[in-house]
Scaffold this active site. Structure first.
Site, mmCIF file in Angstrom:
data_model
loop_
_atom_site.group_PDB
_atom_site.id
_atom_site.type_symbol
_atom_site.label_atom_id
_atom_site.label_comp_id
_atom_site.label_asym_id
_atom_site.label_seq_id
_atom_site.Cartn_x
_atom_site.Cartn_y
_atom_site.Cartn_z
ATOM 1 N N LYS A 64 0.822 -1.222 0.000
ATOM 2 C CA LYS A 64 0.000 0.000 0.000
ATOM 3 C C LYS A 64 0.853 1.269 0.000
ATOM 4 O O LYS A 64 0.731 2.119 0.885
ATOM 5 C CB LYS A 64 -0.954 0.002 1.196
ATOM 6 C CG LYS A 64 -1.897 -1.190 1.266
ATOM 7 C CD LYS A 64 -2.816 -1.063 2.473
ATOM 8 C CE LYS A 64 -3.765 -2.251 2.596
ATOM 9 N NZ LYS A 64 -3.062 -3.486 3.012
ATOM 10 N N PHE A 65 1.680 1.414 -1.014
ATOM 11 C CA PHE A 65 2.572 2.571 -1.073
ATOM 12 C C PHE A 65 1.782 3.881 -1.074
ATOM 13 O O PHE A 65 0.783 4.030 -1.782
ATOM 14 C CB PHE A 65 3.456 2.503 -2.318
ATOM 15 C CG PHE A 65 4.388 1.325 -2.343
ATOM 16 C CD1 PHE A 65 5.264 1.083 -1.297
ATOM 17 C CD2 PHE A 65 4.396 0.447 -3.421
ATOM 18 C CE1 PHE A 65 6.132 0.000 -1.316
ATOM 19 C CE2 PHE A 65 5.259 -0.639 -3.460
ATOM 20 C CZ PHE A 65 6.126 -0.859 -2.399
ATOM 21 N N ASN A 88 7.545 10.540 -6.872
ATOM 22 C CA ASN A 88 8.814 9.921 -7.253
ATOM 23 C C ASN A 88 9.143 8.714 -6.383
ATOM 24 O O ASN A 88 9.660 7.697 -6.868
ATOM 25 C CB ASN A 88 9.952 10.940 -7.175
ATOM 26 C CG ASN A 88 9.948 11.913 -8.340
ATOM 27 O OD1 ASN A 88 9.265 11.688 -9.344
ATOM 28 N ND2 ASN A 88 10.700 12.993 -8.216
ATOM 29 N N ARG A 97 -15.072 -14.130 3.959
ATOM 30 C CA ARG A 97 -15.123 -15.191 4.962
ATOM 31 C C ARG A 97 -16.070 -16.291 4.494
ATOM 32 O O ARG A 97 -17.250 -16.020 4.253
ATOM 33 C CB ARG A 97 -15.634 -14.641 6.301
ATOM 34 C CG ARG A 97 -14.722 -13.599 6.943
ATOM 35 C CD ARG A 97 -13.483 -14.248 7.534
ATOM 36 N NE ARG A 97 -12.656 -13.277 8.230
ATOM 37 C CZ ARG A 97 -11.687 -12.561 7.669
ATOM 38 N NH1 ARG A 97 -11.436 -12.696 6.373
ATOM 39 N NH2 ARG A 97 -10.957 -11.723 8.383
#
Length: 231
Positions: A63-64, A69, A181
């Site tokens: 999850k950057f 940049n 689930r």
């Protein structure tokens, strides 16, 4: 190897040894696997390499979310690692997502690039606490449409939003859903959950399933039961 299964097993373990022990009980022809922040922070790219050697396609779930940049460089590094899928936070904005997409556009083994919309652990009150006045489905659609416009292949979302997003973003836009689930298992810390069949019928392309598989005494049987229910 490319497989057709929609199931991604979340290897949410504190270290590589436990994750690899579970992976060795699974069939890479039936499932993909997800590597998250804790195990990657402890073990680094080596755990991804080990899973590749076992034959698995890997979803690198980090999850950057940073300046454009920095995220572009991180996504390029993930592509160099050979991962099948990698994700970024849609809330990082259009320039960040476009930079990430451009960074891997010509990569020989371009991974699926997915944006995270609203975490499935969040409900209305959680969003309000961080200044989002809309209910989750409205915020999810807003971020999903931005992600598509920014070159993302799809988004991480709750299964409840899947039908809405397929209509808004098109059938080819990939939907990756945690909080799945199998019938009869506990919801855990995911507040918006559905069964695999419900998720499939809603339009989900890939289902991230963790504890119902990894905490079972017979994980392969659970996988087979899920796949049979989806046949």
């Amino acid at each position: 190897m490319t497989i057709s299964s929609p199931v991604i097993v979340a290897l949410d373990y504190p270290d590589a040894a436990q994750a690899l022990a579970m992976a060795q009980q699974l069939d890479p022809a039936k499932v993909r696997v997800k590597v998250g922040k804790e195990i990657f922070t402890r073990s680094g790219p080596a755990v991804v390499d080990s899973l590749h050697k076992l034959g698995f396609e890997v979803f690198l779930d980090l999850k950057f979310h940073d300046i454009p940049n920095t995220v572009a460089g991180a996504v390029a590094a993930a592509a160099d690692m050979g991962v099948w899928m990698v994700n970024v936070h849609a809330s990082g904005g259009q320039r960040m997502m476009e930079g990430a997409a451009n960074a891997i556009a010509n990569h020989a083994q371009r991974p699926h690039l997915i944006a995270v919309t609203v975490l499935t652990s969040m409900d209305d009150s959680d969003l309000q606490q961080v200044g989002v006045v809309d209910v989750p489905k409205v915020q999810v659609q807003r971020l999903a449409e931005l992600a598509k416009a920014s070159g993302m292949d799809g988004v991480v979302c709750s299964a409840q939003e899947a039908g809405l997003l397929k209509q808004a973003c098109g059938a080819a836009f990939e939907l990756v859903t945690p909080g799945i689930r199998p019938q009869g298992t506990a919801a855990g810390d995911q507040r918006r959950v559905l069964t695999p069949v419900q998720a499939r019928d809603a339009g989900v392309d890939y289902m991230v399933i963790g504890r119902p598989i990894t905490q079972s005494e017979t994980p392969t049987d659970v996988v087979d039961t899920i796949l049979r229910s989806l046949a």
